[in-house]
Scaffold this active site. Structure first.
Site, PDB file in Angstrom:
ATOM      1  CE1 TYR A 143       0.459  -1.621   4.311  1.00  0.00           C
ATOM      2  CE2 TYR A 143       0.367   0.737   4.706  1.00  0.00           C
ATOM      3  CZ  TYR A 143       0.676  -0.541   5.141  1.00  0.00           C
ATOM      4  OH  TYR A 143       1.192  -0.733   6.392  1.00  0.00           O
ATOM      5  CE  LYS A 147       5.353   8.914   8.577  1.00  0.00           C
ATOM      6  NZ  LYS A 147       6.768   9.094   8.838  1.00  0.00           N
ATOM      7  CG  HIS A 170       7.236   3.222  12.753  1.00  0.00           C
ATOM      8  ND1 HIS A 170       6.021   2.887  12.213  1.00  0.00           N
ATOM      9  CD2 HIS A 170       8.175   2.755  11.891  1.00  0.00           C
ATOM     10  CE1 HIS A 170       6.223   2.248  11.072  1.00  0.00           C
ATOM     11  NE2 HIS A 170       7.519   2.156  10.847  1.00  0.00           N
ATOM     12  CD  GLN A 183      10.468  -2.648   7.499  1.00  0.00           C
ATOM     13  OE1 GLN A 183      10.928  -3.747   7.746  1.00  0.00           O
ATOM     14  NE2 GLN A 183      10.968  -1.541   7.994  1.00  0.00           N
TER      15      GLN A 183
HETATM   16  O1  76R Z   1      14.800   0.981   9.137  1.00  0.00           O
HETATM   17  C1  76R Z   1      14.576   0.414  10.229  1.00  0.00           C
HETATM   18  O2  76R Z   1      14.212  -0.760  10.368  1.00  0.00           O
HETATM   19  C2  76R Z   1      14.667   1.280  11.437  1.00  0.00           C
HETATM   20  C3  76R Z   1      13.364   1.622  12.018  1.00  0.00           C
HETATM   21  C4  76R Z   1      12.294   2.014  10.985  1.00  0.00           C
HETATM   22  C5  76R Z   1      12.205   3.177  10.193  1.00  0.00           C
HETATM   23  C6  76R Z   1      13.175   4.347  10.114  1.00  0.00           C
HETATM   24  C7  76R Z   1      11.146   1.193  10.655  1.00  0.00           C
HETATM   25  C8  76R Z   1      10.899  -0.047  11.204  1.00  0.00           C
HETATM   26  N1  76R Z   1      10.364   1.874   9.753  1.00  0.00           N
HETATM   27  C9  76R Z   1      10.973   3.061   9.433  1.00  0.00           C
HETATM   28  C10 76R Z   1      10.539   4.019   8.522  1.00  0.00           C
HETATM   29 MN1  76R Z   1       8.508   1.317   9.091  1.00  0.00          MN
HETATM   30  N2  76R Z   1       6.704   0.717   8.439  1.00  0.00           N
HETATM   31  C11 76R Z   1       5.777   1.523   7.829  1.00  0.00           C
HETATM   32  C12 76R Z   1       4.526   0.833   7.759  1.00  0.00           C
HETATM   33  O3  76R Z   1       0.724   0.934   8.309  1.00  0.00           O
HETATM   34  C13 76R Z   1       1.357   1.817   8.912  1.00  0.00           C
HETATM   35  O4  76R Z   1       0.922   2.353   9.974  1.00  0.00           O
HETATM   36  C14 76R Z   1       2.681   2.293   8.384  1.00  0.00           C
HETATM   37  C15 76R Z   1       3.241   1.436   7.258  1.00  0.00           C
HETATM   38  C16 76R Z   1       4.733  -0.426   8.308  1.00  0.00           C
HETATM   39  C17 76R Z   1       3.716  -1.527   8.449  1.00  0.00           C
HETATM   40  C18 76R Z   1       6.108  -0.485   8.736  1.00  0.00           C
HETATM   41  C19 76R Z   1       6.706  -1.591   9.326  1.00  0.00           C
HETATM   42  N3  76R Z   1       8.320   3.057   8.090  1.00  0.00           N
HETATM   43  C20 76R Z   1       9.298   3.998   7.918  1.00  0.00           C
HETATM   44  C21 76R Z   1       8.797   5.034   7.014  1.00  0.00           C
HETATM   45  C22 76R Z   1       9.558   6.265   6.542  1.00  0.00           C
HETATM   46  C23 76R Z   1       9.107   7.397   7.447  1.00  0.00           C
HETATM   47  C24 76R Z   1       9.821   8.700   7.293  1.00  0.00           C
HETATM   48  O5  76R Z   1      10.967   8.724   6.821  1.00  0.00           O
HETATM   49  O6  76R Z   1       9.195   9.721   7.689  1.00  0.00           O
HETATM   50  C25 76R Z   1       7.506   4.685   6.690  1.00  0.00           C
HETATM   51  C26 76R Z   1       6.543   5.421   5.772  1.00  0.00           C
HETATM   52  C27 76R Z   1       7.217   3.461   7.373  1.00  0.00           C
HETATM   53  C28 76R Z   1       5.997   2.809   7.326  1.00  0.00           C
HETATM   54  N4  76R Z   1       8.754  -0.467  10.117  1.00  0.00           N
HETATM   55  C29 76R Z   1       9.851  -0.862  10.856  1.00  0.00           C
HETATM   56  C30 76R Z   1       7.921  -1.576   9.971  1.00  0.00           C
HETATM   57  C31 76R Z   1       8.537  -2.699  10.645  1.00  0.00           C
HETATM   58  C32 76R Z   1       7.931  -4.103  10.677  1.00  0.00           C
HETATM   59  C33 76R Z   1       9.720  -2.253  11.201  1.00  0.00           C
HETATM   60  C34 76R Z   1      10.733  -3.063  12.003  1.00  0.00           C
HETATM   61  C35 76R Z   1      11.789  -3.545  11.099  1.00  0.00           C
HETATM   62  C36 76R Z   1      12.821  -4.381  11.788  1.00  0.00           C
HETATM   63  O7  76R Z   1      13.337  -3.965  12.831  1.00  0.00           O
HETATM   64  O8  76R Z   1      13.096  -5.466  11.246  1.00  0.00           O
END
Ligand code: 76R
Length: 247
Positions: A143, A147, A170, A183
Site C-alpha cells: 500500500y 505523512k 514506530h 518490510q
Molecule cells: O529501518 C529500520 O528498520 C529502522 C526503524 C524504521 C524506520 C526508520 C522502521 C521499522 N520503519 C521506518 C521508517 Mn517502518 N513501516 C511503515 C509501515 O501501516 C502503517 O501504519 C505504516 C506502514 C509499516 C507496516 C512499517 C513496518 N516506516 C518507515 C517510514 C519512513 C518514514 C519517514 O521517513 O518519515 C515509513 C513510511 C514506514 C511505514 N517499520 C519498521 C515496519 C517494521 C515491521 C519495522 C521493524 C523492522 C525491523 O526492525 O526489522
C-alpha cells in the site's frame, strides 16, 4: 524550517499490477496458450538470472480481490533498467491478455531517524537492505502512504527531535514482528502519487492485520499516516503460475 532527514536510496522499484482478460485467454487454443506461456517463462528465467547475479530482484504474486489479478514487483539499479523490464513484458504476447490496473514507482529507502555508526556505503547489512532480494514468503501486502500535512497535524512542520522519537516508537512496534514480517519501505516523493510504498512480506497474512492494526494506535500512524489502497496477494512460483493459466 524544520530540518529534513537524510535518506539512503537503493534500487528502483516497480509494482506492476495487471488484470487478466480471462475471456480472451479462454478463447485461445491450448497450443496457443502453451506458446504464450513459454515466451513468458523465458522472460521469467531472465528475471531469475538477474536476481542470481544480484543485479535486481523480482516477485510475481496473484492479487486477491478485484483490484488486479497479478502483481509483478521488480527492482533494478536504474530507472532505465526498470523501464526496460516493463517494456519487455509489454512486448510479450501474454501482455495482450492483461489490462494494466495500477502501478507504483519508487526507490528503496532507509531513513536515518534511527542512527547507527556504520558506513552505509560499505556496510553489508545496509547494502543488503537497500538492494534486497525479495523475500520468498507466501504472501505480499502493498500500500502507498503519506505523512499528513493538514492543520495542526503537519509532519513536515515538526522538529527533528519529535519526529525521531515517534519513529523510534514506530520501529519498536515493528521489531516485535521480527521473523514474521519483512518490510521494504520505498520512497516516492517526486516519483509517484504518494510519498512511500510499503511492501510487507509474510507467511501468515493475519500478521499484516495485526502489525498494521497495532501501528494504527502509534502516534506516527494514528495522527500522521494517510493510506492509499491495500493490495494483498499470494506468491506464484513457476508451477503455480502454470496452474493459474490452466483452463
Ligand atoms: O529501518 C529500520 O528498520 C529502522 C526503524 C524504521 C524506520 C526508520 C522502521 C521499522 N520503519 C521506518 C521508517 Mn517502518 N513501516 C511503515 C509501515 O501501516 C502503517 O501504519 C505504516 C506502514 C509499516 C507496516 C512499517 C513496518 N516506516 C518507515 C517510514 C519512513 C518514514 C519517514 O521517513 O518519515 C515509513 C513510511 C514506514 C511505514 N517499520 C519498521 C515496519 C517494521 C515491521 C519495522 C521493524 C523492522 C525491523 O526492525 O526489522
Amino acid at each position: 524550517m524544520s530540518q529534513s532527514v537524510q535518506t539512503l536510496e537503493g534500487w528502483y522499484v516497480l509494482h506492476d499490477f495487471r488484470t487478466i482478460d480471462w475471456a480472451a485467454w479462454k478463447s485461445l487454443s491450448a497450443d496457443e496458450r502453451g506458446q504464450i506461456q513459454e515466451e513468458l517463462f523465458s522472460l521469467y528465467s531472465e528475471w531469475k538470472t538477474v536476481e542470481e547475479k544480484k543485479e535486481g530482484s523480482f516477485g510475481v504474486f496473484s492479487v486477491v480481490g478485484h483490484k488486479a489479478d497479478l502483481v509483478f514487483m521488480h527492482l533494478r539499479p536504474t530507472l532505465e533498467e526498470l523501464q526496460d523490464v516493463e517494456t519487455s513484458f509489454n512486448k510479450t504476447r501474454f501482455a495482450e491478455f492483461t489490462v494494466p490496473s495500477y502501478s507504483y514507482v519508487s526507490v528503496v529507502e532507509l531513513s536515518t531517524y534511527v542512527h547507527s555508526d556504520v558506513n552505509p556505503d560499505t556496510d553489508p547489512y545496509i547494502q543488503g537492505r537497500l538492494k534486497p532480494v525479495l523475500p520468498k514468503t507466501k504472501h505480499i501486502c502493498f500500500y502507498p502512504m503519506n505523512k499528513r500535512r493538514s492543520g495542526n497535524d503537519n509532519w513536515y512542520m515538526l522538529p527533528m527531535e519529535e519526529r525521531s522519537s515517534m519513529m523510534r516508537s514506530h520501529g519498536m512496534i515493528g521489531r516485535k514482528y521480527a521473523g514474521q514480517v519483512i518490510q521494504i519501505i520505498s520512497g516516492s516523493v517526486g516519483l509517484d502519487d504518494w510519498e512511500w510504498g510499503v511492501t510487507l512480506f509474510a507467511d501468515d497474512p493475519v500478521t499484516y492485520k495485526k502489525l498494521v492494526y497495532e501501528m494504527r494506535f502509534d502516534e506516527v500512524s494514528a495522527r500522521y499516516g494517510d493510506f492509499g489502497s491495500f493490495f494483498v496477494g499470494n506468491r506464484l512460483e513457476e508451477d503455480q503460475l502454470k496452474q493459474l493459466f490452466a483452463i
